[in-house]
Scaffold this motif. Sequence first.
Motif, PDB file in Angstrom:
ATOM      1  N   ASP A  56      33.756  49.110  65.334  1.00  0.00           N
ATOM      2  CA  ASP A  56      33.100  49.839  66.427  1.00  0.00           C
ATOM      3  C   ASP A  56      33.133  49.035  67.717  1.00  0.00           C
ATOM      4  O   ASP A  56      33.346  49.585  68.801  1.00  0.00           O
ATOM      5  CB  ASP A  56      31.648  50.146  66.064  1.00  0.00           C
ATOM      6  CG  ASP A  56      31.500  51.344  65.149  1.00  0.00           C
ATOM      7  OD1 ASP A  56      32.526  51.959  64.790  1.00  0.00           O
ATOM      8  OD2 ASP A  56      30.359  51.677  64.783  1.00  0.00           O
ATOM      9  N   ALA A  57      32.916  47.732  67.611  1.00  0.00           N
ATOM     10  CA  ALA A  57      32.906  46.881  68.803  1.00  0.00           C
ATOM     11  C   ALA A  57      34.288  46.817  69.446  1.00  0.00           C
ATOM     12  O   ALA A  57      34.410  46.773  70.670  1.00  0.00           O
ATOM     13  CB  ALA A  57      32.418  45.481  68.443  1.00  0.00           C
ATOM     14  N   VAL A  58      35.338  46.807  68.626  1.00  0.00           N
ATOM     15  CA  VAL A  58      36.706  46.806  69.165  1.00  0.00           C
ATOM     16  C   VAL A  58      36.966  48.102  69.931  1.00  0.00           C
ATOM     17  O   VAL A  58      37.490  48.087  71.051  1.00  0.00           O
ATOM     18  CB  VAL A  58      37.743  46.627  68.034  1.00  0.00           C
ATOM     19  CG1 VAL A  58      39.148  46.909  68.532  1.00  0.00           C
ATOM     20  CG2 VAL A  58      37.658  45.223  67.447  1.00  0.00           C
ATOM     21  N   VAL A  59      36.586  49.232  69.356  1.00  0.00           N
ATOM     22  CA  VAL A  59      36.787  50.521  70.007  1.00  0.00           C
ATOM     23  C   VAL A  59      35.963  50.600  71.289  1.00  0.00           C
ATOM     24  O   VAL A  59      36.454  51.029  72.342  1.00  0.00           O
ATOM     25  CB  VAL A  59      36.422  51.682  69.051  1.00  0.00           C
ATOM     26  CG1 VAL A  59      36.419  53.017  69.777  1.00  0.00           C
ATOM     27  CG2 VAL A  59      37.390  51.718  67.874  1.00  0.00           C
ATOM     28  N   ASP A  60      34.708  50.167  71.210  1.00  0.00           N
ATOM     29  CA  ASP A  60      33.828  50.198  72.381  1.00  0.00           C
ATOM     30  C   ASP A  60      34.390  49.352  73.523  1.00  0.00           C
ATOM     31  O   ASP A  60      34.412  49.782  74.676  1.00  0.00           O
ATOM     32  CB  ASP A  60      32.439  49.694  71.982  1.00  0.00           C
ATOM     33  CG  ASP A  60      31.434  49.856  73.101  1.00  0.00           C
ATOM     34  OD1 ASP A  60      31.229  50.989  73.565  1.00  0.00           O
ATOM     35  OD2 ASP A  60      30.837  48.838  73.512  1.00  0.00           O
ATOM     36  N   ARG A  61      34.866  48.162  73.197  1.00  0.00           N
ATOM     37  CA  ARG A  61      35.437  47.258  74.205  1.00  0.00           C
ATOM     38  C   ARG A  61      36.647  47.904  74.882  1.00  0.00           C
ATOM     39  O   ARG A  61      36.814  47.849  76.097  1.00  0.00           O
ATOM     40  CB  ARG A  61      35.842  45.960  73.513  1.00  0.00           C
ATOM     41  CG  ARG A  61      36.450  44.892  74.396  1.00  0.00           C
ATOM     42  CD  ARG A  61      36.717  43.662  73.518  1.00  0.00           C
ATOM     43  NE  ARG A  61      37.101  42.506  74.282  1.00  0.00           N
ATOM     44  CZ  ARG A  61      38.320  41.983  74.276  1.00  0.00           C
ATOM     45  NH1 ARG A  61      39.276  42.528  73.546  1.00  0.00           N
ATOM     46  NH2 ARG A  61      38.596  40.914  74.990  1.00  0.00           N
ATOM     47  N   TRP A  62      37.497  48.532  74.075  1.00  0.00           N
ATOM     48  CA  TRP A  62      38.707  49.165  74.603  1.00  0.00           C
ATOM     49  C   TRP A  62      38.352  50.318  75.530  1.00  0.00           C
ATOM     50  O   TRP A  62      38.910  50.455  76.610  1.00  0.00           O
ATOM     51  CB  TRP A  62      39.561  49.650  73.432  1.00  0.00           C
ATOM     52  CG  TRP A  62      40.956  50.021  73.803  1.00  0.00           C
ATOM     53  CD1 TRP A  62      42.044  49.217  73.840  1.00  0.00           C
ATOM     54  CD2 TRP A  62      41.422  51.323  74.194  1.00  0.00           C
ATOM     55  NE1 TRP A  62      43.151  49.931  74.224  1.00  0.00           N
ATOM     56  CE2 TRP A  62      42.802  51.214  74.445  1.00  0.00           C
ATOM     57  CE3 TRP A  62      40.797  52.559  74.345  1.00  0.00           C
ATOM     58  CZ2 TRP A  62      43.571  52.307  74.841  1.00  0.00           C
ATOM     59  CZ3 TRP A  62      41.559  53.653  74.755  1.00  0.00           C
ATOM     60  CH2 TRP A  62      42.937  53.511  74.990  1.00  0.00           C
ATOM     61  N   LEU A 112      41.016  54.075  64.405  1.00  0.00           N
ATOM     62  CA  LEU A 112      39.640  53.596  64.403  1.00  0.00           C
ATOM     63  C   LEU A 112      38.706  54.554  65.127  1.00  0.00           C
ATOM     64  O   LEU A 112      37.564  54.753  64.730  1.00  0.00           O
ATOM     65  CB  LEU A 112      39.551  52.228  65.075  1.00  0.00           C
ATOM     66  CG  LEU A 112      40.146  51.045  64.325  1.00  0.00           C
ATOM     67  CD1 LEU A 112      39.979  49.781  65.148  1.00  0.00           C
ATOM     68  CD2 LEU A 112      39.482  50.874  62.966  1.00  0.00           C
ATOM     69  N   ALA A 113      39.202  55.150  66.213  1.00  0.00           N
ATOM     70  CA  ALA A 113      38.361  56.035  67.022  1.00  0.00           C
ATOM     71  C   ALA A 113      37.877  57.235  66.218  1.00  0.00           C
ATOM     72  O   ALA A 113      36.786  57.756  66.469  1.00  0.00           O
ATOM     73  CB  ALA A 113      39.108  56.492  68.262  1.00  0.00           C
ATOM     74  N   ASP A 114      38.673  57.674  65.243  1.00  0.00           N
ATOM     75  CA  ASP A 114      38.262  58.791  64.399  1.00  0.00           C
ATOM     76  C   ASP A 114      37.050  58.425  63.542  1.00  0.00           C
ATOM     77  O   ASP A 114      36.271  59.289  63.157  1.00  0.00           O
ATOM     78  CB  ASP A 114      39.406  59.234  63.486  1.00  0.00           C
ATOM     79  CG  ASP A 114      40.447  60.044  64.231  1.00  0.00           C
ATOM     80  OD1 ASP A 114      40.128  60.568  65.308  1.00  0.00           O
ATOM     81  OD2 ASP A 114      41.587  60.120  63.740  1.00  0.00           O
ATOM     82  N   GLU A 115      36.908  57.124  63.231  1.00  0.00           N
ATOM     83  CA  GLU A 115      35.803  56.664  62.388  1.00  0.00           C
ATOM     84  C   GLU A 115      34.625  56.159  63.212  1.00  0.00           C
ATOM     85  O   GLU A 115      33.486  56.190  62.753  1.00  0.00           O
ATOM     86  CB  GLU A 115      36.283  55.518  61.487  1.00  0.00           C
ATOM     87  CG  GLU A 115      37.478  55.869  60.625  1.00  0.00           C
ATOM     88  CD  GLU A 115      38.108  54.637  59.985  1.00  0.00           C
ATOM     89  OE1 GLU A 115      37.477  53.565  60.025  1.00  0.00           O
ATOM     90  OE2 GLU A 115      39.211  54.768  59.455  1.00  0.00           O
ATOM     91  N   ALA A 116      34.883  55.656  64.405  1.00  0.00           N
ATOM     92  CA  ALA A 116      33.858  54.989  65.209  1.00  0.00           C
ATOM     93  C   ALA A 116      33.121  55.999  66.074  1.00  0.00           C
ATOM     94  O   ALA A 116      33.357  56.110  67.263  1.00  0.00           O
ATOM     95  CB  ALA A 116      34.503  53.909  66.070  1.00  0.00           C
ATOM     96  N   HIS A 164      44.082  63.502  77.068  1.00  0.00           N
ATOM     97  CA  HIS A 164      43.425  62.205  76.907  1.00  0.00           C
ATOM     98  C   HIS A 164      42.960  61.888  75.497  1.00  0.00           C
ATOM     99  O   HIS A 164      42.585  60.749  75.220  1.00  0.00           O
ATOM    100  CB  HIS A 164      42.248  62.058  77.896  1.00  0.00           C
ATOM    101  CG  HIS A 164      41.239  63.170  77.843  1.00  0.00           C
ATOM    102  ND1 HIS A 164      40.316  63.283  76.841  1.00  0.00           N
ATOM    103  CD2 HIS A 164      41.029  64.215  78.695  1.00  0.00           C
ATOM    104  CE1 HIS A 164      39.558  64.347  77.068  1.00  0.00           C
ATOM    105  NE2 HIS A 164      39.981  64.935  78.184  1.00  0.00           N
ATOM    106  N   HIS A 165      42.984  62.849  74.597  1.00  0.00           N
ATOM    107  CA  HIS A 165      42.545  62.547  73.227  1.00  0.00           C
ATOM    108  C   HIS A 165      43.685  61.874  72.462  1.00  0.00           C
ATOM    109  O   HIS A 165      44.818  62.371  72.465  1.00  0.00           O
ATOM    110  CB  HIS A 165      42.107  63.818  72.505  1.00  0.00           C
ATOM    111  CG  HIS A 165      41.318  63.524  71.269  1.00  0.00           C
ATOM    112  ND1 HIS A 165      41.897  63.057  70.115  1.00  0.00           N
ATOM    113  CD2 HIS A 165      39.982  63.584  71.034  1.00  0.00           C
ATOM    114  CE1 HIS A 165      40.969  62.860  69.198  1.00  0.00           C
ATOM    115  NE2 HIS A 165      39.799  63.170  69.729  1.00  0.00           N
ATOM    116  N   PRO A 166      43.405  60.731  71.817  1.00  0.00           N
ATOM    117  CA  PRO A 166      44.470  59.997  71.113  1.00  0.00           C
ATOM    118  C   PRO A 166      45.239  60.820  70.085  1.00  0.00           C
ATOM    119  O   PRO A 166      46.412  60.570  69.843  1.00  0.00           O
ATOM    120  CB  PRO A 166      43.722  58.845  70.433  1.00  0.00           C
ATOM    121  CG  PRO A 166      42.492  58.655  71.242  1.00  0.00           C
ATOM    122  CD  PRO A 166      42.117  60.020  71.756  1.00  0.00           C
TER     123      PRO A 166
END
Length: 198
Positions: A56-62, A112-116, A164-166
């Motif tokens: 989650d922190a990786v996704v949030d940072r990005w 990851l974004a799908d899970e976070a 814009h959606h991955p």
Amino acid sequence: MSTPGTLTSERILEAAEETLRRFGPAKTTVVDVARALGVSHGSVYRHFPTKADLRDAVVDRWLRRMHPALAAVADGAGSAPERLRLLLWTLAETKWTRAQDDPEFFAAFAELADEARTPVVAHVDFVVAQLTKVITEGVARGEIASDDPAATARALFDATGRFHHPSARSEWVRPRIDASFEGVWTLLRNGLLPRGSS
């Protein structure tokens, strides 16, 4: 101030991004991240109690890296319709560029974004808030017609998801996607203008 050898959350996130880039989300473990840093996995867990927290922190940072540019557009000069277009374009262009320049990490991010859920929801809320701000100003100036700026902002975000959606990244082929964006934006802009405007 941290010394180069001090383990910080920032260093862990940098290592996690690089590890995800190399191995992908399915094969990346906290042990891999710790190994890249030359520390025990327990040291990583002291900063991020679970693997999900680290992801989650990786996704949030990005996602947060995009926020200053989006806020600058929302707070910038120009008419409300011009700023709305530029805000949505900046959101899309940033993701298109990252998908092209760093495809391995973008693919990992998309998975990851799908899970976070928490970081993604926070990001969507931030973008919608910027759109809402511009729409509210546009209504006050008579540039935009909207009885509910927040609902209109969310509708704009949803209507432009393809850009814009991955999950839509396979469609981000230029110049076709640029032309498609302009066509959708023209339709949306015309719907936002007060009656009698052109």
